[in-house]
Motif scaffolding. Structure first.
Motif, PDB file in Angstrom:
ATOM      1  N   ALA A  93     -31.467 -56.809 -47.497  1.00  0.00           N
ATOM      2  CA  ALA A  93     -30.976 -57.099 -46.148  1.00  0.00           C
ATOM      3  C   ALA A  93     -31.641 -58.364 -45.632  1.00  0.00           C
ATOM      4  O   ALA A  93     -32.814 -58.616 -45.910  1.00  0.00           O
ATOM      5  N   ILE A  95     -32.786 -59.914 -42.287  1.00  0.00           N
ATOM      6  CA  ILE A  95     -33.085 -59.598 -40.892  1.00  0.00           C
ATOM      7  C   ILE A  95     -33.619 -60.870 -40.245  1.00  0.00           C
ATOM      8  O   ILE A  95     -34.748 -61.288 -40.514  1.00  0.00           O
ATOM      9  N   ARG A 137     -40.056 -54.092 -48.962  1.00  0.00           N
ATOM     10  CA  ARG A 137     -40.047 -52.941 -48.072  1.00  0.00           C
ATOM     11  C   ARG A 137     -40.979 -51.853 -48.597  1.00  0.00           C
ATOM     12  O   ARG A 137     -41.011 -51.550 -49.789  1.00  0.00           O
ATOM     13  N   THR A 160     -39.441 -62.504 -36.313  1.00  0.00           N
ATOM     14  CA  THR A 160     -38.117 -63.106 -36.356  1.00  0.00           C
ATOM     15  C   THR A 160     -37.266 -62.581 -35.209  1.00  0.00           C
ATOM     16  O   THR A 160     -37.670 -61.680 -34.462  1.00  0.00           O
ATOM     17  N   HIS A 162     -33.374 -61.160 -34.896  1.00  0.00           N
ATOM     18  CA  HIS A 162     -32.187 -60.747 -35.641  1.00  0.00           C
ATOM     19  C   HIS A 162     -31.041 -60.538 -34.663  1.00  0.00           C
ATOM     20  O   HIS A 162     -31.194 -59.840 -33.657  1.00  0.00           O
ATOM     21  N   GLU A 164     -27.230 -59.104 -34.026  1.00  0.00           N
ATOM     22  CA  GLU A 164     -26.296 -58.121 -34.565  1.00  0.00           C
ATOM     23  C   GLU A 164     -25.327 -57.704 -33.473  1.00  0.00           C
ATOM     24  O   GLU A 164     -25.734 -57.249 -32.405  1.00  0.00           O
ATOM     25  N   TYR A 169     -32.431 -58.949 -31.402  1.00  0.00           N
ATOM     26  CA  TYR A 169     -33.596 -58.077 -31.548  1.00  0.00           C
ATOM     27  C   TYR A 169     -34.772 -58.933 -32.011  1.00  0.00           C
ATOM     28  O   TYR A 169     -34.789 -59.410 -33.149  1.00  0.00           O
ATOM     29  N   LEU A 173     -41.439 -57.675 -38.597  1.00  0.00           N
ATOM     30  CA  LEU A 173     -41.144 -56.655 -39.606  1.00  0.00           C
ATOM     31  C   LEU A 173     -42.394 -56.104 -40.286  1.00  0.00           C
ATOM     32  O   LEU A 173     -42.314 -55.087 -40.976  1.00  0.00           O
ATOM     33  N   PHE A 178     -37.107 -51.685 -38.966  1.00  0.00           N
ATOM     34  CA  PHE A 178     -35.734 -52.029 -38.608  1.00  0.00           C
ATOM     35  C   PHE A 178     -34.856 -51.593 -39.767  1.00  0.00           C
ATOM     36  O   PHE A 178     -35.033 -52.061 -40.894  1.00  0.00           O
ATOM     37  N   PRO A 180     -31.450 -51.645 -41.583  1.00  0.00           N
ATOM     38  CA  PRO A 180     -30.139 -52.278 -41.673  1.00  0.00           C
ATOM     39  C   PRO A 180     -29.014 -51.251 -41.798  1.00  0.00           C
ATOM     40  O   PRO A 180     -27.896 -51.484 -41.338  1.00  0.00           O
ATOM     41  N   LYS A 183     -26.741 -50.036 -38.786  1.00  0.00           N
ATOM     42  CA  LYS A 183     -25.990 -51.070 -38.068  1.00  0.00           C
ATOM     43  C   LYS A 183     -24.723 -50.523 -37.412  1.00  0.00           C
ATOM     44  O   LYS A 183     -24.472 -50.755 -36.217  1.00  0.00           O
ATOM     45  N   TYR A 208     -33.143 -50.356 -30.473  1.00  0.00           N
ATOM     46  CA  TYR A 208     -32.058 -50.262 -31.448  1.00  0.00           C
ATOM     47  C   TYR A 208     -30.757 -49.769 -30.818  1.00  0.00           C
ATOM     48  O   TYR A 208     -29.701 -50.384 -30.962  1.00  0.00           O
TER      49      TYR A 208
END
Length: 342
Positions: A93, A95, A137, A160, A162, A164, A169, A173, A178, A180, A183, A208
């Motif tokens: 993913a 992000i 991860r 970062t 992100h 969406e 957001y 990380l 988070f 993905p 979503k 979220y």
């Protein structure tokens, strides 16, 4: 780069992400070709055959450009050994500008030593030219859902923003989870809520689900026990212009006194908090109960837990629906049950 003959499903631009997810879930999305604009208001999504379950405006014969080189292509061009190419993850993913990749579910994990992971990470940065960090991860632990992970390539900057479905957001990380795979569920929460509804988000994280619901003009009480995530929740509410509709509470959701038309329980062990959810939801209100459940027990187990908890307080449950959000692990699904409480 040459075009590949095939079919394309036509959808309105605002539906691009959700339609692509639905087509992929149906097994008809063609990842080998790119999504392209069809006209000023619509896009063409590559499909292998006309969809049956996904709603689209039309299916047309259209030569869409092939996607750019994938990870395996880049690795081979760099002379990476075949066993490492074969063991490389097939999905990841992006992000914000961080590539989040799981190295733990590959069949040939023994080949993925530190050097191999770094090689794969550098190749991922070539595949995703806008990214600057690759993060391996790790697991999620504790009631505060703290992530474990390690930088394998790039600058190492895990902070970062992100974007969406039009929502930004901001997160780091290395310190905040988070998912993905949630979503579509995040988008759904923005669709099911009505303007003016009172929402209690019991496990808000960085926003979220709270942010899509607040953007739909609901009034959200968002509880978060982790100070780091709570700080991001406040920041994200301001960033998205919904601070006036989000009451960000730092603390245990069980200590929050509120009356809600809708209660969101976005935590795998949320059933342990059902007494607090049922105390908060008004008669005729809706509870969204998330759970990590063995596939054979979904949706029966979470529904049973909800009915038992409601019965203990003299209330009744009308199940509105149950859906699989994503695969949690082998044989286990992340699911959610929607229920009206009387």
């Amino acid at each position: 780069m040459t075009d590949r003959p095939g079919k394309a499903a036509i959808v309105e631009k605002p539906r691009t992400e959700r339609a692509a997810e639905a087509l992929a879930a149906e097994g008809v999305y063609d990842p080998g070709r790119r999504i392209e604009a069809y006209d000023a208001d619509r896009v063409a999504l590559p499909v292998t055959r006309p969809p049956i379950e996904t709603d689209v405006e039309a299916v047309v014969d259209l030569d869409l450009p092939a996607r750019e080189r994938g990870l395996a292509d880049v690795l081979r061009s760099r002379g990476v050994p075949a066993d490492v190419v074969e063991a490389a993850p097939s999905s990841w993913a992006v992000i914000g500008d961080v590539v989040l990749v799981d190295f733990g579910d590959v069949s040939a994990a023994r080949t993925l030593d530190r050097g191999s992971r770094e090689t794969i990470g550098e190749a991922l940065l070539e595949v995703h030219g806008d990214a600057d960090t690759v993060l391996a991860r790790g697991g999620i632990s504790g009631t505060r859902r703290d992530p474990a992970g390690a930088v394998v390539a790039g600058s190492g900057d895990t902070e970062t923003v992100h974007t969406e479905h039009g929502i930004e957001y901001a997160l780091d990380l290395s310190e905040t989870m988070f998912s993905p795979g949630n979503k579509a569920e995040r988008a759904r929460m923005g669709d099911v809520v009505s303007a003016g509804e009172r929402v209690f988000d019991m496990f808000a994280g960085i926003g979220y689900f709270s942010l899509p619901m607040a953007r739909a003009e609901a009034s959200v009480t968002a509880a978060e026990i982790d100070p780091t995530a709570h700080r991001r929740l406040v920041e994200n509410a301001r960033r998205n212009g919904v601070a006036a509709r989000v009451e960000a509470v730092l603390g245990d959701c069980r200590s929050v006194e509120t009356a809600a038309d809708r209660v969101l329980m976005g935590y795998y062990d949320a059933h342990e908090y059902l007494d607090s959810a049922l105390e908060a939801v008004v008669s005729g209100g809706v509870v969204h109960l998330h759970e990590a459940t063995p596939e054979a027990l979904f949706p029966g187990r979470p529904i049973g837990r909800l009915r038992d908890a409601a019965a203990a307080t003299g209330r009744t449950v009308d199940v509105l629906g149950a859906r699989r959000v994503k695969s949690h692990s082998a044989g286990t699904v992340h699911g959610v049950v929607d229920a009206r409480i009387e």
